[in-house]
Scaffold this motif. Structure first.
Motif, PDB file in Angstrom:
ATOM      1  N   VAL A 153      24.701  34.266  52.650  1.00 57.27           N
ATOM      2  CA  VAL A 153      23.445  34.763  52.925  1.00 57.27           C
ATOM      3  C   VAL A 153      23.183  35.868  52.251  1.00 57.27           C
ATOM      4  CG1 VAL A 153      22.235  36.076  55.012  1.00 57.27           C
ATOM      5  CG2 VAL A 153      23.262  33.633  54.949  1.00 57.27           C
ATOM      6  N   LEU A 154      22.506  35.927  51.247  1.00 54.00           N
ATOM      7  CA  LEU A 154      22.235  36.844  50.487  1.00 54.00           C
ATOM      8  C   LEU A 154      21.066  37.612  50.652  1.00 54.00           C
ATOM      9  CD1 LEU A 154      22.779  38.195  47.227  1.00 54.00           C
ATOM     10  CD2 LEU A 154      21.257  36.308  46.386  1.00 54.00           C
ATOM     11  N   GLY A 155      20.959  39.063  50.985  1.00 54.29           N
ATOM     12  CA  GLY A 155      19.531  40.201  50.595  1.00 54.29           C
ATOM     13  C   GLY A 155      20.284  41.328  50.277  1.00 54.29           C
ATOM     14  N   ARG A 168      13.167  41.059  53.819  1.00 51.19           N
ATOM     15  CA  ARG A 168      12.757  41.845  55.473  1.00 51.19           C
ATOM     16  C   ARG A 168      12.717  40.444  56.225  1.00 51.19           C
ATOM     17  NH1 ARG A 168       7.533  44.624  52.574  1.00 51.19           N
ATOM     18  NH2 ARG A 168       8.654  45.746  51.820  1.00 51.19           N
ATOM     19  N   GLY A 169      13.900  39.658  57.016  1.00 48.59           N
ATOM     20  CA  GLY A 169      14.295  39.434  57.400  1.00 48.59           C
ATOM     21  C   GLY A 169      13.644  37.641  57.863  1.00 48.59           C
ATOM     22  N   ARG A 170      12.891  37.594  56.402  1.00 45.13           N
ATOM     23  CA  ARG A 170      11.837  35.977  56.247  1.00 45.13           C
ATOM     24  C   ARG A 170      13.187  35.061  55.113  1.00 45.13           C
ATOM     25  NH1 ARG A 170       7.113  39.221  57.393  1.00 45.13           N
ATOM     26  NH2 ARG A 170       6.134  37.725  58.116  1.00 45.13           N
ATOM     27  N   ASN A 171      13.782  33.904  55.037  1.00 45.05           N
ATOM     28  CA  ASN A 171      14.048  33.379  54.592  1.00 45.05           C
ATOM     29  C   ASN A 171      13.110  33.057  53.410  1.00 45.05           C
ATOM     30  OD1 ASN A 171      15.640  31.295  53.109  1.00 45.05           O
ATOM     31  ND2 ASN A 171      16.128  30.341  55.294  1.00 45.05           N
ATOM     32  N   VAL A 172      13.498  33.502  52.247  1.00 43.71           N
ATOM     33  CA  VAL A 172      11.914  33.639  51.399  1.00 43.71           C
ATOM     34  C   VAL A 172      12.974  32.470  50.748  1.00 43.71           C
ATOM     35  CG1 VAL A 172      10.966  34.882  51.177  1.00 43.71           C
ATOM     36  CG2 VAL A 172      13.027  35.001  50.033  1.00 43.71           C
ATOM     37  N   ALA A 173      13.733  32.325  50.461  1.00 40.60           N
ATOM     38  CA  ALA A 173      14.369  30.992  49.266  1.00 40.60           C
ATOM     39  C   ALA A 173      15.925  30.236  49.675  1.00 40.60           C
ATOM     40  CB  ALA A 173      14.433  31.496  47.945  1.00 40.60           C
ATOM     41  N   GLN A 174      15.865  29.339  49.568  1.00 39.12           N
ATOM     42  CA  GLN A 174      17.428  28.335  50.482  1.00 39.12           C
ATOM     43  C   GLN A 174      17.567  26.871  48.813  1.00 39.12           C
ATOM     44  OE1 GLN A 174      17.591  28.152  54.174  1.00 39.12           O
ATOM     45  NE2 GLN A 174      16.694  26.402  53.880  1.00 39.12           N
ATOM     46  N   GLY A 175      18.553  26.396  48.815  1.00 34.19           N
ATOM     47  CA  GLY A 175      19.639  25.645  47.762  1.00 34.19           C
ATOM     48  C   GLY A 175      20.919  25.419  48.069  1.00 34.19           C
ATOM     49  N   GLN A 176      20.715  24.586  46.424  1.00 35.14           N
ATOM     50  CA  GLN A 176      22.635  24.768  46.176  1.00 35.14           C
ATOM     51  C   GLN A 176      22.290  25.636  44.895  1.00 35.14           C
ATOM     52  OE1 GLN A 176      24.364  22.071  46.304  1.00 35.14           O
ATOM     53  NE2 GLN A 176      22.929  21.708  48.586  1.00 35.14           N
ATOM     54  N   ILE A 177      23.753  26.148  44.787  1.00 32.93           N
ATOM     55  CA  ILE A 177      23.899  27.466  43.974  1.00 32.93           C
ATOM     56  C   ILE A 177      23.639  27.050  43.044  1.00 32.93           C
ATOM     57  CG2 ILE A 177      26.538  27.594  43.113  1.00 32.93           C
ATOM     58  CD1 ILE A 177      25.645  30.047  45.327  1.00 32.93           C
ATOM     59  N   THR A 178      24.012  25.658  42.244  1.00 35.80           N
ATOM     60  CA  THR A 178      23.617  25.213  40.956  1.00 35.80           C
ATOM     61  C   THR A 178      22.318  25.882  40.884  1.00 35.80           C
ATOM     62  OG1 THR A 178      22.410  23.066  41.799  1.00 35.80           O
ATOM     63  CG2 THR A 178      24.824  24.056  40.765  1.00 35.80           C
ATOM     64  N   PRO A 179      21.119  25.730  41.237  1.00 39.44           N
ATOM     65  CA  PRO A 179      19.650  26.415  40.305  1.00 39.44           C
ATOM     66  C   PRO A 179      19.423  28.494  40.876  1.00 39.44           C
ATOM     67  CG  PRO A 179      19.289  25.369  42.707  1.00 39.44           C
ATOM     68  CD  PRO A 179      20.603  26.052  42.387  1.00 39.44           C
ATOM     69  N   TRP A 186      14.162  38.429  43.824  1.00 40.88           N
ATOM     70  CA  TRP A 186      14.905  38.783  45.022  1.00 40.88           C
ATOM     71  C   TRP A 186      15.497  39.531  45.704  1.00 40.88           C
ATOM     72  CZ3 TRP A 186      10.812  39.148  48.202  1.00 40.88           C
ATOM     73  CH2 TRP A 186       9.738  37.706  48.179  1.00 40.88           C
ATOM     74  N   ALA A 187      16.533  39.126  44.082  1.00 42.67           N
ATOM     75  CA  ALA A 187      17.480  40.502  44.712  1.00 42.67           C
ATOM     76  C   ALA A 187      18.099  41.860  43.929  1.00 42.67           C
ATOM     77  CB  ALA A 187      18.759  39.035  43.751  1.00 42.67           C
ATOM     78  N   THR A 188      16.482  42.431  43.204  1.00 41.90           N
ATOM     79  CA  THR A 188      16.375  43.169  42.901  1.00 41.90           C
ATOM     80  C   THR A 188      15.641  44.230  43.871  1.00 41.90           C
ATOM     81  OG1 THR A 188      15.817  42.209  40.391  1.00 41.90           O
ATOM     82  CG2 THR A 188      15.408  44.563  40.939  1.00 41.90           C
ATOM     83  N   PRO A 189      16.352  45.488  43.986  1.00 35.03           N
ATOM     84  CA  PRO A 189      15.427  46.665  44.491  1.00 35.03           C
ATOM     85  C   PRO A 189      14.672  46.805  44.010  1.00 35.03           C
ATOM     86  CG  PRO A 189      17.227  47.016  43.693  1.00 35.03           C
ATOM     87  CD  PRO A 189      17.515  46.073  42.985  1.00 35.03           C
ATOM     88  N   GLU A 190      13.400  46.413  46.140  1.00 34.05           N
ATOM     89  CA  GLU A 190      11.990  46.790  46.250  1.00 34.05           C
ATOM     90  C   GLU A 190      11.322  47.894  44.210  1.00 34.05           C
ATOM     91  OE1 GLU A 190       9.912  45.190  49.734  1.00 34.05           O
ATOM     92  OE2 GLU A 190      11.670  47.093  50.032  1.00 34.05           O
ATOM     93  N   ILE A 191      12.042  48.742  44.786  1.00 32.71           N
ATOM     94  CA  ILE A 191      11.690  50.415  44.126  1.00 32.71           C
ATOM     95  C   ILE A 191      11.142  49.488  42.560  1.00 32.71           C
ATOM     96  CG2 ILE A 191      13.881  51.077  43.602  1.00 32.71           C
ATOM     97  CD1 ILE A 191      12.568  53.852  44.101  1.00 32.71           C
ATOM     98  N   LYS A 192      11.908  48.596  42.175  1.00 34.11           N
ATOM     99  CA  LYS A 192      12.055  48.699  40.702  1.00 34.11           C
ATOM    100  C   LYS A 192      11.207  47.036  40.447  1.00 34.11           C
ATOM    101  CE  LYS A 192      16.970  49.250  39.429  1.00 34.11           C
ATOM    102  NZ  LYS A 192      17.876  49.026  39.197  1.00 34.11           N
ATOM    103  N   ARG A 193      10.220  46.967  41.740  1.00 37.29           N
ATOM    104  CA  ARG A 193       9.411  45.257  41.933  1.00 37.29           C
ATOM    105  C   ARG A 193       7.984  45.650  41.123  1.00 37.29           C
ATOM    106  NH1 ARG A 193      10.394  40.838  44.462  1.00 37.29           N
ATOM    107  NH2 ARG A 193       9.427  41.725  46.343  1.00 37.29           N
TER     108      ARG A 193
END
Ligand SMILES: Nc1ncnc2c1ncn2[C@@H]1O[C@H](COP(=O)(O)OP(=O)(O)OP(=O)(O)O)[C@@H](O)[C@H]1O
Length: 240
Positions: A32-34, A213-224, A233-240
Motif C-alpha cells: 500500500v503505497l502513498g 488523499r485517501g483514495r485508491n487511485v491505482a492497483q494491480g500486479q507489481i509487473t506494470p 502519483w508517487a512524486t511529492p505534490e509540490i513537484k506535480r
C-alpha cells in the motif's frame, strides 16, 4: 482472505478514506503505497480495529468457514482471528527482556495457536542471542525485529507492516525484505505493506494499491509498476 469494499473513514469532519476497495490474499504481499498523509496508517488502523469505519465492508474469508464481517469484532479479537500489526512506533515493552516480550505477545491468542520459540528464533537469530536483554537496550533495528517477532508469535494469517523501512539503514532493509518474502511465500501469510518506498515495494510486493488523499487511485500486479502514471502519483505534490 480479507476483502474491503467501499470503505470510508472520517476523523471528525475530515473525510480520510474514500470508498477504498482492497483484497489481501494468502501468500501474497500487497504494497500500500502513498506519500505521507495519504491514509496508509488510517487504513491499517481500520483493518486492525483501532479505528471504526464509517461505511463499507471488511469481510474475512477463511477456508471452511463462512465469511465474517470484521466491523463488530473488537481489535483484541481480530488478533485471535489471525490479523496482527507492527506499527510505525514498533511498540515493545522496553523494561522487559526479549523473551518476556514474546511471552506477553503470546497471551493474545490461545497457547496452542502460538509459534514456538525455536521457530521464532530461527526467523530472528539475532533475537536468540539477545533473548535476556531488555527491549529498551536493543538497537532500533533489533527493536523492530522484536516487534515483528511479537506479532508473528500469534501466527497471523494477515500481517500488516506500517512503514517498516522508516529510519532503518540499507543492511537492515535488505534483510527485512528477504524476511517479508519468506513470510509470504513459505508461510503463506497475507502481508499488507504500507510504505512510501517505491523501490522496497517493487522488491518485495506481488501487487500494489496506491493511495492518494485517501483514495485508491491505482492497483494491480507489481509487473506494470514502471508505469509513468504510478511514478507520477508517487512524486511529492509540490513537484506535480
Ligand atoms: N488522529 C488523527 N486526527 C485527525 N486527523 C488525522 C489523524 N491521524 C491522521 N490524520 C489525518 O488523516 C490523513 C491520513 O493520515 P495517515 O497517517 O493515515 O497517512 P499516512 O499515509 O499513513 O501518512 P504517514 O506516512 O505520514 O504516516 C492525513 O491528512 C492526516 O493528517
Amino acid at each position: 482472505m480479507l476483502s474491503l469494499r467501499a470503505v470510508n473513514h472520517y476523523y471528525g469532519n475530515q473525510h480520510s478514506l474514500w470508498d477504498v476497495d482492497l483484497d489481501l490474499l494468502p501468500g501474497k504481499c500487497t504494497g500500500v503505497l502513498g506519500l505521507p498523509g495519504m491514509g496508509k496508517t488510517t487504513l491499517a488502523n481500520c483493518i486492525i480495529g483501532n479505528l471504526p469505519i464509517e461505511s463499507g465492508t471488511m469481510f474475512w474469508h477463511q477456508a471452511g468457514a463462512p465469511p465474517r464481517d470484521l466491523g463488530p469484532i473488537p481489535a483484541a479479537n481480530r488478533i485471535a482471528l489471525g490479523i496482527n500489526y507492527v506499527s510505525q512506533e514498533r511498540r515493545i515493552f522496553s523494561q522487559l527482556t526479549v523473551e518476556e516480550n514474546l511471552h506477553i505477545a503470546r497471551q493474545a491468542v490461545g497457547e496452542s495457536e502460538t509459534m514456538n520459540s525455536c521457530d521464532i528464533y530461527r526467523l530472528f537469530p539475532q533475537l536468540f542471542v539477545l533473548r535476556q536483554a531488555k527491549g529498551g537496550t536493543l538497537s532500533e533495528d533489533n527493536q523492530h525485529q522484536l516487534a515483528l517477532a511479537s506479532a508473528l508469535v500469534t501466527r497471523p494469517r494477515l500481517l500488516i507492516l506500517d512503514e517498516p523501512t522508516r529510519g532503518s539503514g540499507q543492511a537492515y532493509i535488505h534483510k527485512l525484505g528477504n524476511l517479508i518474502v519468506r513470510l509470504s511465500q513459505e508461510l503463506g501469510i497475507a502481508i499488507m505493506l504500507a510504505e512510501q518506498s517505491l523501490p522496497f515495494i517493487r522488491r518485495v510486493a506481488d501487487c500494489y494499491c496506491l493511495l492518494h488523499r485517501g483514495r485508491n487511485v491505482a492497483q494491480g500486479q507489481i509487473t506494470p509498476f514502471g508505469d509513468p502514471l504510478i511514478n507520477g502519483w508517487a512524486t511529492p505534490e509540490i513537484k506535480r
